[in-house]
Enzyme design. Structure first.
Site, PDB file in Angstrom:
ATOM      1  N   HIS A 141      -9.723   5.055   9.953  1.00  0.00           N
ATOM      2  CA  HIS A 141      -9.112   3.803   9.504  1.00  0.00           C
ATOM      3  C   HIS A 141      -7.617   3.748   9.832  1.00  0.00           C
ATOM      4  O   HIS A 141      -7.091   2.741  10.323  1.00  0.00           O
ATOM      5  CB  HIS A 141      -9.300   3.686   7.981  1.00  0.00           C
ATOM      6  CG  HIS A 141      -9.471   2.286   7.498  1.00  0.00           C
ATOM      7  ND1 HIS A 141     -10.693   1.679   7.344  1.00  0.00           N
ATOM      8  CD2 HIS A 141      -8.561   1.365   7.141  1.00  0.00           C
ATOM      9  CE1 HIS A 141     -10.522   0.457   6.908  1.00  0.00           C
ATOM     10  NE2 HIS A 141      -9.233   0.232   6.783  1.00  0.00           N
ATOM     11  N   PHE A 159       0.847  -1.201   0.000  1.00  0.00           N
ATOM     12  CA  PHE A 159       0.000   0.000   0.000  1.00  0.00           C
ATOM     13  C   PHE A 159       0.884   1.253   0.000  1.00  0.00           C
ATOM     14  O   PHE A 159       1.913   1.289   0.659  1.00  0.00           O
ATOM     15  CB  PHE A 159      -0.886   0.000   1.249  1.00  0.00           C
ATOM     16  CG  PHE A 159      -2.215   0.671   1.083  1.00  0.00           C
ATOM     17  CD1 PHE A 159      -3.346  -0.062   0.770  1.00  0.00           C
ATOM     18  CD2 PHE A 159      -2.337   2.050   1.220  1.00  0.00           C
ATOM     19  CE1 PHE A 159      -4.581   0.564   0.621  1.00  0.00           C
ATOM     20  CE2 PHE A 159      -3.550   2.677   1.077  1.00  0.00           C
ATOM     21  CZ  PHE A 159      -4.680   1.933   0.772  1.00  0.00           C
ATOM     22  N   GLU A 182      -1.423  -6.129   7.590  1.00  0.00           N
ATOM     23  CA  GLU A 182      -0.988  -7.527   7.435  1.00  0.00           C
ATOM     24  C   GLU A 182       0.461  -7.755   7.887  1.00  0.00           C
ATOM     25  O   GLU A 182       0.902  -8.912   7.985  1.00  0.00           O
ATOM     26  CB  GLU A 182      -1.123  -7.969   5.974  1.00  0.00           C
ATOM     27  CG  GLU A 182      -2.539  -8.301   5.529  1.00  0.00           C
ATOM     28  CD  GLU A 182      -3.406  -7.074   5.269  1.00  0.00           C
ATOM     29  OE1 GLU A 182      -2.835  -6.010   4.941  1.00  0.00           O
ATOM     30  OE2 GLU A 182      -4.637  -7.161   5.417  1.00  0.00           O
ATOM     31  N   PHE A 227      10.761  -1.936  13.452  1.00  0.00           N
ATOM     32  CA  PHE A 227       9.505  -1.252  13.105  1.00  0.00           C
ATOM     33  C   PHE A 227       9.815  -0.091  12.151  1.00  0.00           C
ATOM     34  O   PHE A 227      10.178   1.000  12.579  1.00  0.00           O
ATOM     35  CB  PHE A 227       8.862  -0.729  14.395  1.00  0.00           C
ATOM     36  CG  PHE A 227       7.518  -0.079  14.206  1.00  0.00           C
ATOM     37  CD1 PHE A 227       6.403  -0.832  13.893  1.00  0.00           C
ATOM     38  CD2 PHE A 227       7.367   1.296  14.357  1.00  0.00           C
ATOM     39  CE1 PHE A 227       5.153  -0.236  13.731  1.00  0.00           C
ATOM     40  CE2 PHE A 227       6.128   1.901  14.197  1.00  0.00           C
ATOM     41  CZ  PHE A 227       5.022   1.137  13.882  1.00  0.00           C
TER      42      PHE A 227
END
Ligand code: DLZ
Length: 155
Positions: free
Chosen positions: A89, A23, A59, A114
């Site tokens: 969202h 994304f 995900e 991360f």
């Protein structure tokens, strides 16, 4: 003098998986490039780096958990680009990604870095994926290298 234990930045002989969300791929691909570049410039072999792509940042922890189980790697670098939209969202995805990646690193045997950027604007994403504010993929890769060596020294 206190005894100081800290990981050095040598990636020679270490194996890494990069788990990257697709994304916002214009920026996500830049983070992947930055992470690979960092690993190689610190001594990792191209053949010891596996890139696994997943749909979005939500995900990342799901895929990273399976990568930890199935690939023989010394560290996982999670990369994703979250850009705030008009609805909440963003907050749900960011929270899930951070919580899941953090839990995997704490509960698993290998470090999990991360490298998920959370941006309010497109401009912030541009800045963090290879311009004014650096490349957060590079930074996450450096953290992974340091953590691999730190875990080795703590054994
Ligand atoms: C749905 C969605 C939205 C709105 N925004 C982002 C984003 O900014 N960055 C990102 O990595 N992923 C986003 N996604 C996709 C979700 O992470 C996830 O892939 C879908 O909700 C399907 O589970």
């Amino acid at each position: 003098m206190p005894k100081v234990i800290e990981g050095h930045l040598n990636a020679e002989g270490r194996r890494f998986a990069i788990v990257a969300a697709r994304f916002n791929s214009i920026f996500a691909d830049q983070l992947v490039g930055g992470a690979v570049d960092s690993l190689v410039r610190h001594g990792a072999n191209d053949d010891d780096i596996t890139v696994v792509r997943c749909p979005g940042s939500f995900e990342l922890p799901q895929v990273a958990a399976r990568v930890a189980d199935s690939l023989a790697v010394d560290a996982i670098i999670c990369l994703g680009v979250l850009i705030r939209g008009a609805t909440p969202h963003f907050d749900y995805i960011a929270a899930e990604a951070a919580k899941g990646i953090g839990a995997l690193g704490t509960e698993g045997d290998i470090p999990v870095a991360f490298g998920v950027i959370t941006c309010d604007t497109l401009e912030q994403a541009i800045e963090r994926s290879g311009s004014k504010a650096g490349n957060k993929g590079c930074e996450a890769a450096l953290a992974a290298i340091e953590m691999v060596n730190l875990y080795h020294d703590l054994h």
